[in-house]
Design a protein around this motif. Structure first.
Motif, PDB file in Angstrom:
ATOM      1  N   GLY A 113      37.417  40.634  45.144  1.00  0.00           N
ATOM      2  CA  GLY A 113      38.859  40.642  44.967  1.00  0.00           C
ATOM      3  C   GLY A 113      39.495  39.292  45.242  1.00  0.00           C
ATOM      4  N   ALA A 114      38.902  38.535  46.156  1.00  0.00           N
ATOM      5  CA  ALA A 114      39.469  37.239  46.534  1.00  0.00           C
ATOM      6  C   ALA A 114      39.194  36.156  45.496  1.00  0.00           C
ATOM      7  CB  ALA A 114      38.904  36.802  47.884  1.00  0.00           C
ATOM      8  N   PHE A 115      38.295  36.454  44.578  1.00  0.00           N
ATOM      9  CA  PHE A 115      37.913  35.446  43.575  1.00  0.00           C
ATOM     10  C   PHE A 115      39.117  34.910  42.814  1.00  0.00           C
ATOM     11  CE2 PHE A 115      36.741  34.451  39.158  1.00  0.00           C
ATOM     12  CZ  PHE A 115      35.756  33.504  39.350  1.00  0.00           C
ATOM     13  N   TYR A 116      40.017  35.844  42.433  1.00  0.00           N
ATOM     14  CA  TYR A 116      41.090  35.482  41.501  1.00  0.00           C
ATOM     15  C   TYR A 116      42.252  34.744  42.157  1.00  0.00           C
ATOM     16  CZ  TYR A 116      38.320  38.216  38.320  1.00  0.00           C
ATOM     17  OH  TYR A 116      37.282  38.669  37.554  1.00  0.00           O
ATOM     18  N   SER A 117      42.146  34.488  43.454  1.00  0.00           N
ATOM     19  CA  SER A 117      43.128  33.603  44.064  1.00  0.00           C
ATOM     20  C   SER A 117      42.634  32.156  44.005  1.00  0.00           C
ATOM     21  CB  SER A 117      43.416  34.023  45.501  1.00  0.00           C
ATOM     22  OG  SER A 117      42.232  34.023  46.251  1.00  0.00           O
ATOM     23  N   HIS A 118      41.382  31.977  43.506  1.00  0.00           N
ATOM     24  CA  HIS A 118      40.841  30.624  43.337  1.00  0.00           C
ATOM     25  C   HIS A 118      40.662  30.254  41.870  1.00  0.00           C
ATOM     26  CE1 HIS A 118      39.996  29.942  47.603  1.00  0.00           C
ATOM     27  NE2 HIS A 118      39.691  31.221  47.648  1.00  0.00           N
ATOM     28  N   PHE A 119      40.306  31.245  41.060  1.00  0.00           N
ATOM     29  CA  PHE A 119      40.084  30.982  39.639  1.00  0.00           C
ATOM     30  C   PHE A 119      40.752  32.085  38.832  1.00  0.00           C
ATOM     31  CE2 PHE A 119      36.476  29.324  42.031  1.00  0.00           C
ATOM     32  CZ  PHE A 119      36.495  27.988  41.644  1.00  0.00           C
ATOM     33  N   SER A 120      41.324  31.695  37.696  1.00  0.00           N
ATOM     34  CA  SER A 120      42.070  32.670  36.904  1.00  0.00           C
ATOM     35  C   SER A 120      41.142  33.628  36.170  1.00  0.00           C
ATOM     36  CB  SER A 120      42.970  31.944  35.907  1.00  0.00           C
ATOM     37  OG  SER A 120      42.199  31.228  34.980  1.00  0.00           O
ATOM     38  N   SER A 121      39.898  33.236  35.973  1.00  0.00           N
ATOM     39  CA  SER A 121      38.935  34.091  35.292  1.00  0.00           C
ATOM     40  C   SER A 121      37.535  33.544  35.531  1.00  0.00           C
ATOM     41  CB  SER A 121      39.211  34.143  33.790  1.00  0.00           C
ATOM     42  OG  SER A 121      38.955  32.877  33.214  1.00  0.00           O
ATOM     43  N   LYS A 122      36.538  34.300  35.128  1.00  0.00           N
ATOM     44  CA  LYS A 122      35.170  33.814  35.274  1.00  0.00           C
ATOM     45  C   LYS A 122      34.956  32.586  34.389  1.00  0.00           C
ATOM     46  CE  LYS A 122      30.367  35.283  35.357  1.00  0.00           C
ATOM     47  NZ  LYS A 122      29.316  35.990  34.610  1.00  0.00           N
ATOM     48  N   HIS A 123      35.570  32.605  33.240  1.00  0.00           N
ATOM     49  CA  HIS A 123      35.463  31.470  32.327  1.00  0.00           C
ATOM     50  C   HIS A 123      36.068  30.216  32.941  1.00  0.00           C
ATOM     51  CE1 HIS A 123      36.461  29.059  28.646  1.00  0.00           C
ATOM     52  NE2 HIS A 123      35.268  29.472  28.312  1.00  0.00           N
ATOM     53  N   ASP A 124      37.131  30.395  33.678  1.00  0.00           N
ATOM     54  CA  ASP A 124      37.760  29.278  34.371  1.00  0.00           C
ATOM     55  C   ASP A 124      36.801  28.681  35.397  1.00  0.00           C
ATOM     56  OD1 ASP A 124      39.841  27.544  35.093  1.00  0.00           O
ATOM     57  OD2 ASP A 124      40.396  28.846  36.773  1.00  0.00           O
ATOM     58  N   SER A 183      28.355  38.621  42.897  1.00  0.00           N
ATOM     59  CA  SER A 183      27.263  37.825  43.455  1.00  0.00           C
ATOM     60  C   SER A 183      27.755  36.464  43.926  1.00  0.00           C
ATOM     61  CB  SER A 183      26.166  37.640  42.407  1.00  0.00           C
ATOM     62  OG  SER A 183      25.757  38.895  41.912  1.00  0.00           O
ATOM     63  N   PHE A 184      28.582  35.835  43.109  1.00  0.00           N
ATOM     64  CA  PHE A 184      29.133  34.542  43.512  1.00  0.00           C
ATOM     65  C   PHE A 184      29.878  34.665  44.834  1.00  0.00           C
ATOM     66  CE2 PHE A 184      29.256  33.409  38.774  1.00  0.00           C
ATOM     67  CZ  PHE A 184      28.159  32.575  38.869  1.00  0.00           C
ATOM     68  N   MET A 185      30.721  35.689  44.919  1.00  0.00           N
ATOM     69  CA  MET A 185      31.549  35.818  46.111  1.00  0.00           C
ATOM     70  C   MET A 185      30.737  36.256  47.326  1.00  0.00           C
ATOM     71  SD  MET A 185      34.371  34.708  45.123  1.00  0.00           S
ATOM     72  CE  MET A 185      35.620  35.135  46.316  1.00  0.00           C
ATOM     73  N   ASN A 186      29.790  37.141  47.126  1.00  0.00           N
ATOM     74  CA  ASN A 186      28.941  37.559  48.236  1.00  0.00           C
ATOM     75  C   ASN A 186      28.187  36.365  48.814  1.00  0.00           C
ATOM     76  OD1 ASN A 186      29.725  40.192  48.023  1.00  0.00           O
ATOM     77  ND2 ASN A 186      27.952  40.850  46.837  1.00  0.00           N
ATOM     78  N   ALA A 187      27.715  35.488  47.926  1.00  0.00           N
ATOM     79  CA  ALA A 187      26.989  34.305  48.383  1.00  0.00           C
ATOM     80  C   ALA A 187      27.896  33.418  49.227  1.00  0.00           C
ATOM     81  CB  ALA A 187      26.438  33.530  47.190  1.00  0.00           C
ATOM     82  N   ALA A 188      29.184  33.474  48.942  1.00  0.00           N
ATOM     83  CA  ALA A 188      30.146  32.689  49.715  1.00  0.00           C
ATOM     84  C   ALA A 188      30.741  33.533  50.853  1.00  0.00           C
ATOM     85  CB  ALA A 188      31.258  32.174  48.815  1.00  0.00           C
ATOM     86  N   GLN A 189      30.128  34.690  51.082  1.00  0.00           N
ATOM     87  CA  GLN A 189      30.549  35.609  52.148  1.00  0.00           C
ATOM     88  C   GLN A 189      31.999  36.042  52.014  1.00  0.00           C
ATOM     89  OE1 GLN A 189      29.242  33.376  55.642  1.00  0.00           O
ATOM     90  NE2 GLN A 189      27.484  34.761  55.802  1.00  0.00           N
ATOM     91  N   MET A 190      32.346  36.388  50.753  1.00  0.00           N
ATOM     92  CA  MET A 190      33.657  36.983  50.498  1.00  0.00           C
ATOM     93  C   MET A 190      33.482  38.157  49.542  1.00  0.00           C
ATOM     94  SD  MET A 190      36.520  33.994  50.289  1.00  0.00           S
ATOM     95  CE  MET A 190      35.632  32.766  49.354  1.00  0.00           C
ATOM     96  N   THR A 191      34.560  38.846  49.284  1.00  0.00           N
ATOM     97  CA  THR A 191      34.496  39.959  48.337  1.00  0.00           C
ATOM     98  C   THR A 191      35.142  39.560  47.019  1.00  0.00           C
ATOM     99  OG1 THR A 191      36.493  40.834  49.330  1.00  0.00           O
ATOM    100  CG2 THR A 191      34.398  41.806  50.037  1.00  0.00           C
TER     101      THR A 191
END
Lengths: 193, 193
Positions: B45-56, B35-43
């Motif tokens: 998989g790309a999340f973890y190149s910005h944050f090491s984890s959801k907790h991060d 949901s976070f990534m979709n809202a930012a119009q990404m998928t």
DNA sequence: GTCTATACGCGGATAGAC
DNA sequence: GTCTATCCGCGTATAGAC
């Protein structure tokens, strides 16, 4: 029947009790049906003979917990305003209340989740909240003061729970006590908190 | 490199911004990485190149949102106590703040989740909170008053969000405004809220 | 850095035996 | 009414192509 009359009702109360503790401690959405049932020493399959859904449990839990908080407020034995509020401030704004969310009032623990719930939940929450408000009005004499004191109590416990150091927690609690007494005209003008 | 310098940092800020809105609206734990990534119009998989984890992300988000709230408080242009607090009460205790959690302050929205987080989160939260507290002290003059007013603001917004009727929401907000002014000695004794 | 695909566990809910 | 077993969707996180 294989089970005693009243058994189901008793078990339901037990479930509400334990679920309430877990929900206040870890959050309702974060706690699985399995966890609720394990805490009551049952398995998750049996859950649905007591509640039609997890959401149904949430409604029942809110009602039960709000009535518990109301009962706690009613236990205050004092009639005099100053004595009544002192008793309440010591009880509600205690460091133990900050540390033991599972044993504490539902308001600081589950209000955020209620805030994100559907209108049916909010309607239920509101009607119970208004009963609590009436009790505060009875002792404080003013409707606005009653709402404001309730907000202050809830905000203080919530804020105290978000900080790491006990010193800061205590500072927050004492500050809220001071402010409530201040708004009631009960503070000695020569003494700081 | 295939991507412009500063691109990643910019994207990170954008993610923090949008994630903050979603988390304040629906809760952080309740919102998936998707949901976070979709809202930012990404998928996702790309999340973890910005944050090491959801907790991060949670840590970064808390820091960013608390600084945003601090910035909002700093925008208050008034120097005089009465004018300063009036401005703040109208802004913070507005019905729009109750209704639009995604655009509002992090404190009433995510404090419960912080309260249930590990000590690292609480330490971070506390240090930013203390900076906000210092700002309130600067204008209100007293440490205890500053904590108490912050608790009152947070508690009022939270409580107002839990009730169903707008009338009750507004009653809660006005009551809190009255109490804060009362504790500052700013109320006209002849006028009720 | 972002995508698609996927591994893997958790959570809500149901089915059927006892 | 409670148990075990299971279905199925969601969510975090990783792997590998582009």
């Amino acid at each position: 029947m294989r089970y005693k009359a009243g058994y189901k009702e008793q078990k339901r109360q037990e479930l509400l009790n334990i679920s309430g503790q877990l929900a206040k401690k870890n959050g309702f959405a974060n706690t699985g049906v399995d966890s609720f049932m394990n805490a009551a020493q049952m398995t998750s399959g049996a859950f649905y003979s007591h509640f039609s859904s997890k959401h149904d449990l949430f409604k029942a839990l809110i009602e039960a917990e709000l009535q518990k908080s109301l009962l706690d407020w009613q236990k205050n034995p004092h009639e005099d305003l100053a004595a009544w509020i002192d008793f309440e401030l010591e009880r509600y704004l205690a460091i133990s209340h900050v540390q033991r969310a599972d044993q504490g009032c539902i308001l600081p623990a589950l209000s955020s989740e209620v805030a994100r719930s559907d209108d049916e939940i909010k309607q239920l929450y509101q009607s119970e909240l208004i009963r609590g408000h009436a009790l505060f009005v009875k002792h404080l004499g003013r409707e606005d003061l009653a709402w404001a004191v309730m907000c202050q109590l809830v905000g203080a416990i919530l804020m105290a729970r978000t900080v790491a150091d006990d010193r800061v927690k205590i500072m927050i609690l004492n500050s809220s006590k001071w402010m409530i007494r201040q708004s009631l005209g009960l503070n000695n003008p020569n003494v700081s908190a």
